[in-house]
Enzyme design. Structure first.
Site, short mmCIF file in Angstrom:
data_model
loop_
_atom_site.label_atom_id
_atom_site.label_comp_id
_atom_site.label_asym_id
_atom_site.label_seq_id
_atom_site.Cartn_x
_atom_site.Cartn_y
_atom_site.Cartn_z
N HIS A 186 10.02 -3.38 -11.16
CA HIS A 186 11.03 -2.85 -10.21
C HIS A 186 10.50 -1.61 -9.49
O HIS A 186 11.28 -0.76 -9.05
CB HIS A 186 12.34 -2.50 -10.92
CG HIS A 186 12.93 -3.63 -11.70
ND1 HIS A 186 13.82 -4.53 -11.15
CD2 HIS A 186 12.74 -4.03 -12.99
CE1 HIS A 186 14.17 -5.42 -12.06
NE2 HIS A 186 13.52 -5.14 -13.19
N GLU A 329 -3.97 -4.86 5.08
CA GLU A 329 -2.94 -5.07 6.09
C GLU A 329 -3.24 -6.31 6.92
O GLU A 329 -2.33 -7.10 7.24
CB GLU A 329 -2.86 -3.83 7.00
CG GLU A 329 -2.35 -2.59 6.29
CD GLU A 329 -2.64 -1.31 7.04
OE1 GLU A 329 -2.05 -0.27 6.67
OE2 GLU A 329 -3.47 -1.33 7.98
#
Length: 453
Positions: A186, A329
């Site tokens: 998380h 990216e």
């Protein structure tokens, strides 16, 4: 520019005199100004191999003369050797079922063959694009077959690219095997793991995705060549299909087999959709790895700072010295494109009507584009990013020591409630769990060393 005049079923067409394509192609280029990209090299090669194989079968079944067959085969060999590539001018996305591209191929082969017969371009009475080059064929069975062959050949480049990355990740896993770090679930602190364990899992992901591609591609070994227009094999002589497919398997060096249900072979593009899904599955895993690296490399001061990435170029035009995760990216953007391509393939695969799927060129463009992006960039990602990653072992250990989540290791001894209270105390005081456990008499220093590492 000089022109010759050719006549087709719609009338007269002016064709550039030096062009090896003909009337149908000229008409098609005026209609299909879609992507700006001509046919993929693997599609051209696949189609030409099909035409060559069909010519051999047509000669053996006496559907065309030996002289015509030799001229077609010679023309195909010249094209496969790299000549006339600029003559395949129909856009990658063209007419339904790829009829325009099939005719582009037929016309180029016919005119190259005519020159070898000492005839002029367009002298189709001696050798015709439809009557001879396209003998015993339809766009409806040749284009699906070419899809399978071209995708299989593109996958020959995809799989080695995945192997390169898998090996790079495995090497990095070995190098980082003893680098303990804080785990995260998380995006919050979790129990300690090793950096090597993370990279080993990435390598496993690549191997699993590769297996998915290998499994999916087997669906493409079965081809519908010889099914002609509707899957009935109309206008094919006895023995043609067996000979043509055997020849195609031979020249393509692929384990091609006749699709037993020829109507299925024209109606369904399940195999293509399955391969597209396997590439999308690979993209999902690649994207996850790229995301993790971007996060672990964030910083160098205000981010996680767990990895140091190699600089491949300046990271900023205004901030000197900045190093960005540019290759990660780029990988993310590639993955998004592959996922989008797969959505297109899914819609196109279910959009066939009755005896034929007519969305073939659009599907093929997407799958070949996805394959090209993977084979082109994944080795760069592996060599120029993964291989150059480094990490600071001491910094990783400090992060573990500072995290209150280490109280989890105490929970079996003191219980969940007391552990939660200790977690809160660590956050509020800034003291480590180790310090609190020892000062509170819960553990001796030696016990703390053994438990927390």
């Amino acid at each position: 520019m000089k022109f010759r005049v050719e006549e087709d079923t719609l009338g007269m067409v002016r064709v550039p005199s030096g062009a090896y394509y003909g009337a149908f192609t000229v008409r098609a280029t005026k209609q299909y100004t879609v992507t700006g990209y001509p046919a993929h090299k693997n599609l051209i090669a696949a189609f030409v191999m099909i035409k060559r194989s069909a010519a051999i079968a047509n000669v053996k079944t006496k559907s065309i003369s030996a002289k015509q067959g030799r001229a077609i085969i010679s023309a195909c060999d010249n094209i496969l050797a790299g000549r006339y590539a600029d003559q395949f001018v129909v856009d990658m996305i063209n007419s339904g079922a790829g009829t325009a591209f099939n005719m582009n191929v037929n016309e180029v082969i016919a005119n190259v063959a005519l020159e070898s017969m000492h005839k002029k371009k367009g002298e189709y009475s001696s050798l015709h694009p439809n009557d001879h080059v396209n003998m015993s064929q339809s766009s409806n069975d040749t284009y699906p077959t070419a899809m399978h062959v071209s995708i299989l050949n593109s996958l020959k480049e995809v799989l080695p690219a995945v192997d390169v990355l898998s090996k790079s990740l495995a090497k990095k896993a070995k190098k980082f095997a003893s680098f303990k770090k804080i785990g995260r679930t998380h995006l919050m602190d979790a129990l300690p793991i090793t950096l090597g364990g993370e990279f080993a899992a990435y390598s496993t992901a690549m191997n699993r995705a590769r297996s998915g591609i290998v499994s999916a591609q087997k669906q493409l070994y079965h081809i519908p060549l010889g099914a002609t227009a509707v899957g009935s094999g109309a206008n094919t002589p006895r023995g043609y299909r067996k000979i043509a497919i055997a020849e195609l398997a031979k020249i393509s060096r692929l384990p091609l087999l006749p699709e037993k249900d020829m109507q299925y072979g024209l109606q369904s593009r399940y195999g293509v959709a399955l391969v597209s899904a396997s590439l999308r599955g690979l993209a999902v895993e690649l994207g996850k790895i790229a995301n993790d690296i971007r996060l672990m490399a964030s910083g160098p001061v205000a981010g996680f700072g767990e990895l140091c990435i190699p600089a491949v170029h300046a990271g900023s035009s205004i901030m000197p010295g900045k190093v960005n995760p540019s290759l990660a990216e780029c990988m993310n953007m590639i993955c998004y494109n592959i996922m989008g391509n797969d959505i297109t393939v899914n819609h196109a695969a279910q959009a066939g009507q009755f005896e034929l799927n007519v969305m073939l060129p659009g599907m093929l463009k997407c799958v070949l584009e996805s394959a090209d992006m993977i084979s082109g960039f994944v080795p760069v990602f592996a060599t120029n990013l993964i291989d150059g990653l480094i990490s600071d072992r001491k910094k990783l250990c400090k992060m573990i020591e500072a995290s209150p989540v280490l109280v989890t290791l105490l929970a079996p001894k003191i219980g969940y409630q007391k552990s939660a209270a200790l977690f809160k105390e660590s956050l509020s005081t800034g003291k480590t769990i180790r310090e609190l456990a020892v000062s509170g008499g819960l553990l001796t220093g030696r016990q703390a060393d053994a438990l927390f590492g």
